[in-house]
Design a protein around this motif. Structure first.
Motif, PDB file in Angstrom:
ATOM      1  N   ILE A 179       0.803  -1.215   0.000  1.00 42.35           N
ATOM      2  CA  ILE A 179       0.000   0.000   0.000  1.00 42.35           C
ATOM      3  C   ILE A 179       0.840   1.271   0.000  1.00 42.35           C
ATOM      4  O   ILE A 179       0.313   2.360  -0.227  1.00 42.35           O
ATOM      5  CB  ILE A 179      -0.937   0.025   1.225  1.00 42.35           C
ATOM      6  CG1 ILE A 179      -0.124  -0.021   2.531  1.00 42.35           C
ATOM      7  CG2 ILE A 179      -1.925  -1.119   1.167  1.00 42.35           C
ATOM      8  CD1 ILE A 179      -0.969   0.096   3.781  1.00 42.35           C
ATOM      9  N   LYS A 213      -9.389  -6.231   1.178  1.00 43.13           N
ATOM     10  CA  LYS A 213      -8.243  -5.919   2.041  1.00 43.13           C
ATOM     11  C   LYS A 213      -7.857  -4.445   2.076  1.00 43.13           C
ATOM     12  O   LYS A 213      -6.689  -4.104   2.238  1.00 43.13           O
ATOM     13  CB  LYS A 213      -7.022  -6.767   1.628  1.00 43.13           C
ATOM     14  CG  LYS A 213      -7.258  -8.257   1.767  1.00 43.13           C
ATOM     15  CD  LYS A 213      -6.017  -9.039   1.386  1.00 43.13           C
ATOM     16  CE  LYS A 213      -6.258 -10.537   1.517  1.00 43.13           C
ATOM     17  NZ  LYS A 213      -5.064 -11.335   1.147  1.00 43.13           N
ATOM     18  N   TYR A 214      -8.834  -3.566   1.944  1.00 44.68           N
ATOM     19  CA  TYR A 214      -8.491  -2.150   2.103  1.00 44.68           C
ATOM     20  C   TYR A 214      -8.984  -1.579   3.423  1.00 44.68           C
ATOM     21  O   TYR A 214      -8.643  -0.449   3.781  1.00 44.68           O
ATOM     22  CB  TYR A 214      -8.989  -1.308   0.922  1.00 44.68           C
ATOM     23  CG  TYR A 214     -10.484  -1.302   0.668  1.00 44.68           C
ATOM     24  CD1 TYR A 214     -11.329  -0.457   1.373  1.00 44.68           C
ATOM     25  CD2 TYR A 214     -11.037  -2.114  -0.314  1.00 44.68           C
ATOM     26  CE1 TYR A 214     -12.683  -0.434   1.125  1.00 44.68           C
ATOM     27  CE2 TYR A 214     -12.387  -2.088  -0.577  1.00 44.68           C
ATOM     28  CZ  TYR A 214     -13.209  -1.250   0.144  1.00 44.68           C
ATOM     29  OH  TYR A 214     -14.567  -1.244  -0.100  1.00 44.68           O
ATOM     30  N   ARG A 225      -0.251   5.271  -0.796  1.00 49.24           N
ATOM     31  CA  ARG A 225      -0.341   6.153   0.363  1.00 49.24           C
ATOM     32  C   ARG A 225       0.598   7.352   0.249  1.00 49.24           C
ATOM     33  O   ARG A 225       0.200   8.489   0.522  1.00 49.24           O
ATOM     34  CB  ARG A 225      -0.009   5.362   1.637  1.00 49.24           C
ATOM     35  CG  ARG A 225      -1.125   4.454   2.083  1.00 49.24           C
ATOM     36  CD  ARG A 225      -0.609   3.290   2.888  1.00 49.24           C
ATOM     37  NE  ARG A 225       0.115   3.671   4.078  1.00 49.24           N
ATOM     38  CZ  ARG A 225      -0.408   3.701   5.317  1.00 49.24           C
ATOM     39  NH1 ARG A 225      -1.672   3.376   5.487  1.00 49.24           N
ATOM     40  NH2 ARG A 225       0.320   4.012   6.349  1.00 49.24           N
ATOM     41  N   GLU A 268      -8.076  -0.059  10.231  1.00 48.89           N
ATOM     42  CA  GLU A 268      -6.897  -0.440   9.437  1.00 48.89           C
ATOM     43  C   GLU A 268      -7.027   0.027   7.986  1.00 48.89           C
ATOM     44  O   GLU A 268      -6.693  -0.698   7.037  1.00 48.89           O
ATOM     45  CB  GLU A 268      -6.661  -1.956   9.499  1.00 48.89           C
ATOM     46  CG  GLU A 268      -6.397  -2.472  10.906  1.00 48.89           C
ATOM     47  CD  GLU A 268      -6.062  -3.953  10.943  1.00 48.89           C
ATOM     48  OE1 GLU A 268      -5.494  -4.456   9.953  1.00 48.89           O
ATOM     49  OE2 GLU A 268      -6.375  -4.595  11.959  1.00 48.89           O
ATOM     50  N   CYS A 269      -7.446   1.251   7.819  1.00 44.29           N
ATOM     51  CA  CYS A 269      -7.676   1.830   6.490  1.00 44.29           C
ATOM     52  C   CYS A 269      -6.397   1.837   5.661  1.00 44.29           C
ATOM     53  O   CYS A 269      -5.343   2.288   6.123  1.00 44.29           O
ATOM     54  CB  CYS A 269      -8.213   3.247   6.653  1.00 44.29           C
ATOM     55  SG  CYS A 269      -8.325   4.171   5.114  1.00 44.29           S
ATOM     56  N   ALA A 270      -6.487   1.350   4.442  1.00 43.01           N
ATOM     57  CA  ALA A 270      -5.316   1.304   3.555  1.00 43.01           C
ATOM     58  C   ALA A 270      -4.804   2.699   3.219  1.00 43.01           C
ATOM     59  O   ALA A 270      -3.617   2.894   2.974  1.00 43.01           O
ATOM     60  CB  ALA A 270      -5.660   0.561   2.269  1.00 43.01           C
TER      61      ALA A 270
END
Length: 252
Positions: free
Chosen positions: A117, A174-175, A121, A194-196
């Motif tokens: 990620i 899974k994001y 990010r 657990e935000c991507a």
């Protein structure tokens, strides 16, 4: 030539020699490598550079003032829709990719469907930190993605049904881990753990999950047949322990 003329000629020659290689030459040397060069050095790496550094925030402010003039009225939004519609091959390709992902098929032949990620990010966090005005642009572009690419993943007819159907998708892809806090016919609140986009990012005093908010707005609007707005009310990049979003069905 008289003795006096010879003396004057010799003096003028000496003066010319001095001009070429004496004091004047020293002056030229100073111009080339002394005080004047020191001044140039100052321009490149000293006081003038400090002045330039002080001017940098003004350059950022100048760009921000231009971006602040961006508007997204209904005509602009419709033009965006038409631009996307003019390239149906893109929407088709994106849809096929989602289909492969859902079936567990590899989109890329060697590297597969997963990636770290960090790439996403770093790019978006620094973009928004420098130019917060881009958050609105990102939101509107993401809305188009939600409407044209992702809406067919939605299920249900009412907002509570749509929220319940959407809840497991975040963890599946899974994001984030999504939790629907509340939902009725007019509004909903959901959280991402657990935000991507921002989990682990230091507190920079900003809510930066514009992509999530925009795609959700587009998906929910398409599924309901009514315009929805999604506002991020909490964000890990704003010092919160999770991201939280308010969904509002807009009265037409």
């Amino acid at each position: 030539m008289s003795g006096r003329d010879e003396a004057l000629s010799e003096k003028e020659a000496l003066s010319g020699k001095e001009a070429l290689s004496g004091k004047e030459a020293l002056s030229d040397k100073e111009v080339l490598s002394g005080k004047e060069m020191l001044s140039d050095k100052d321009v490149l790496s000293g006081k003038e550079t400090l002045s330039d550094k002080e001017a940098l925030p003004d350059k950022i402010a100048e760009v921000r003032s231009r971006l602040a003039g961006l508007t997204f009225d209904e005509e602009t939004v419709q033009a965006m829709r038409e631009k996307i519609a003019a390239h149906p091959e893109l929407s088709k390709a994106f849809g096929e990719a989602y289909g492969k992902y859902g079936r567990g098929e590899s989109i890329r032949p060697t590297l597969g469907n997963e990636m770290q990620i960090f790439y996403m990010r770093e790019r978006q966090t620094l973009s928004f930190l420098l130019f917060p005005e881009l958050l609105k642009l990102e939101y509107e572009v993401a809305r188009m993605i939600g409407e044209s690419v992702m809406a067919d993943q939605m299920g249900g007819y009412t907002l509570p049904e749509i929220m319940a159907h959407n809840e497991p998708i975040a963890a599946r892809d899974k994001y984030a881990i999504e939790e629907v806090v509340e939902a009725d016919e007019r509004h909903a609140v959901y959280r991402h753990y657990e935000c991507a986009d921002c989990y682990g990012v230091p507190n920079i005093g900003m809510k930066i999950c514009a992509y999530e908010a925009g795609t959700a707005a587009g998906c929910f609007s398409a599924a309901l047949g009514k315009r929805c707005e999604v506002t991020e009310t909490k964000c890990c990049a704003n010092g919160d322990p999770y991201c939280e979003f308010l969904v509002t069905v807009v009265e037409e």
